[in-house]
Write an enzyme that holds these catalytic residues in place. Structure first.
Site, PDB file in Angstrom:
ATOM      1  N   HIS A  34       0.847  -1.206   0.000  1.00 11.75           N
ATOM      2  CA  HIS A  34       0.000   0.000   0.000  1.00 11.75           C
ATOM      3  C   HIS A  34       0.883   1.257   0.000  1.00 11.75           C
ATOM      4  CE1 HIS A  34      -2.774  -2.918   2.179  1.00 11.75           C
ATOM      5  NE2 HIS A  34      -3.488  -2.554   1.149  1.00 11.75           N
ATOM      6  N   LYS A 148      -1.159  -7.095  -7.964  1.00  9.45           N
ATOM      7  CA  LYS A 148      -1.325  -8.412  -7.332  1.00  9.45           C
ATOM      8  C   LYS A 148      -2.752  -8.917  -7.545  1.00  9.45           C
ATOM      9  CE  LYS A 148      -1.756  -9.423  -2.877  1.00  9.45           C
ATOM     10  NZ  LYS A 148      -2.848 -10.401  -2.799  1.00  9.45           N
ATOM     11  N   SER A 184       0.629  -8.950   1.246  1.00  9.67           N
ATOM     12  CA  SER A 184      -0.838  -8.994   1.334  1.00  9.67           C
ATOM     13  C   SER A 184      -1.213  -8.878   2.801  1.00  9.67           C
ATOM     14  CB  SER A 184      -1.334 -10.330   0.773  1.00  9.67           C
ATOM     15  OG  SER A 184      -2.636 -10.601   1.236  1.00  9.67           O
TER      16      SER A 184
END
Ligand code: PAF
Length: 286
Positions: A34, A148, A184
């Site tokens: 992020h 992703k 993730s």
């Protein structure tokens, strides 16, 4: 200084007349992946907005909605450090008024029913619906999505085109840890032993990439190589492994230009996805 908004009207009031807004839609539990999206936005936008909302509409009743990591304080700290201007963190009531929305966005079946859509029916309706709401609420000039979730990205790109949504979608490269594992929020579910195994997912994709660079273009042969490699790690239970066109997501028998090699596996109870772009054209963004 990062400002936190939880109400749509207050956010809209603040953003009216602002120019060059970048939106990074997230479900929180922020990680380096992020942060790389935030950094891209900081380079291009005057106002960087991160939305944090765990969207129940994209979880099946059997999935991990309740368990999904929620760590707003830590996320706010990371956003502050990363130079985010605004965090928009509404609750369920603010977004859904505590009822099932009556209008849903149905992505085209050719994009949404294969790959993750096969084991997560309805998931992409939930994603597309909340993304449209977030785009309408924030009205960004650009919105940033990680590669992703390649299927999510393809669906959002198609939706923006089909509905003429006035936003530029910026695909961002997958962030990986030093072992190659795709970052993730769900990696938090892995125990210590599983964390040692997880990098084998990317390693298996690299086997195909190496063969592709050495001239192998046949999808079945590339997929066989990955499966043979994965046979050494029986803890990784394959959900799917496919070579598809990166935009239409349709299976490719052989690769002439670009292809997406996409995988989903279960490791213990955790479902993990990853992918790699097979291309000789390095200007194609991964
Ligand atoms: O990728 C995610 O984190 C979510 O699917 C998104 C785009 C924030 C929608 O809830």
């Amino acid at each position: 200084m990062t400002q936190l908004f939880t109400k749509i009207t207050e956010l809209r009031e603040f953003l009216t007349d602002r120019k060059q807004i970048g939106l990074i839609p997230t479900m929180g539990a922020l990680h380096q992946g992020h942060l790389s999206l935030i950094e891209r936005s900081r380079q291009q936008d005057q106002v960087v907005v991160v939305s944090i909302f765990v969207n129940k509409l994209q979880f099946a009743p059997t999935e991990d909605f309740q368990q999904y990591p929620r760590q707003l304080n830590q996320d706010l700290y990371l956003c502050e450090e990363a130079g985010v201007d605004i965090v928009f963190a509404p609750d369920d009531q603010e977004i859904w008024q505590d009822r099932q929305p009556k209008t849903l966005i149905q992505p085209p079946s050719f994009l949404s029913e294969g790959l993750c859509g096969r084991s997560r029916p309805g998931h992409f309706i939930g994603v597309a619906t909340v993304v449209v709401k977030l785009l309408n609420i924030v009205q960004p000039d650009r919105a940033y999505f990680g590669q992703k979730d390649a299927q999510q990205l393809a669906i959002i790109q198609q939706m923006v085109k089909d509905l003429n949504l006035p936003v530029e979608i910026i695909p961002c490269a997958i962030a990986r840890d030093i072992e190659g594992m795709a970052l993730s929020s769900r990696n938090q579910y892995l125990n210590a032993a599983e964390k040692l195994i997880a990098p084998q997912i990317y390693a298996s994709l690299e086997v195909a990439q190496t063969a592709f660079f050495n001239g192998e273009q046949n999808s079945d042969r590339l997929l066989d190589l990955v499966q043979s490699y994965l046979a050494n790690t029986p803890q990784l239970k394959l959900d799917y492994l496919q070579i598809v066109d990166p935009h239409s997501l349709q299976p490719l028998k052989s690769i002439s230009e670009n292809a997406l090699l996409a995988i989903a596996v279960y490791l213990g109870k955790t479902r993990l996805i990853d992918n790699i772009l097979l291309t000789h054209n390095f200007r194609v963004s991964q």
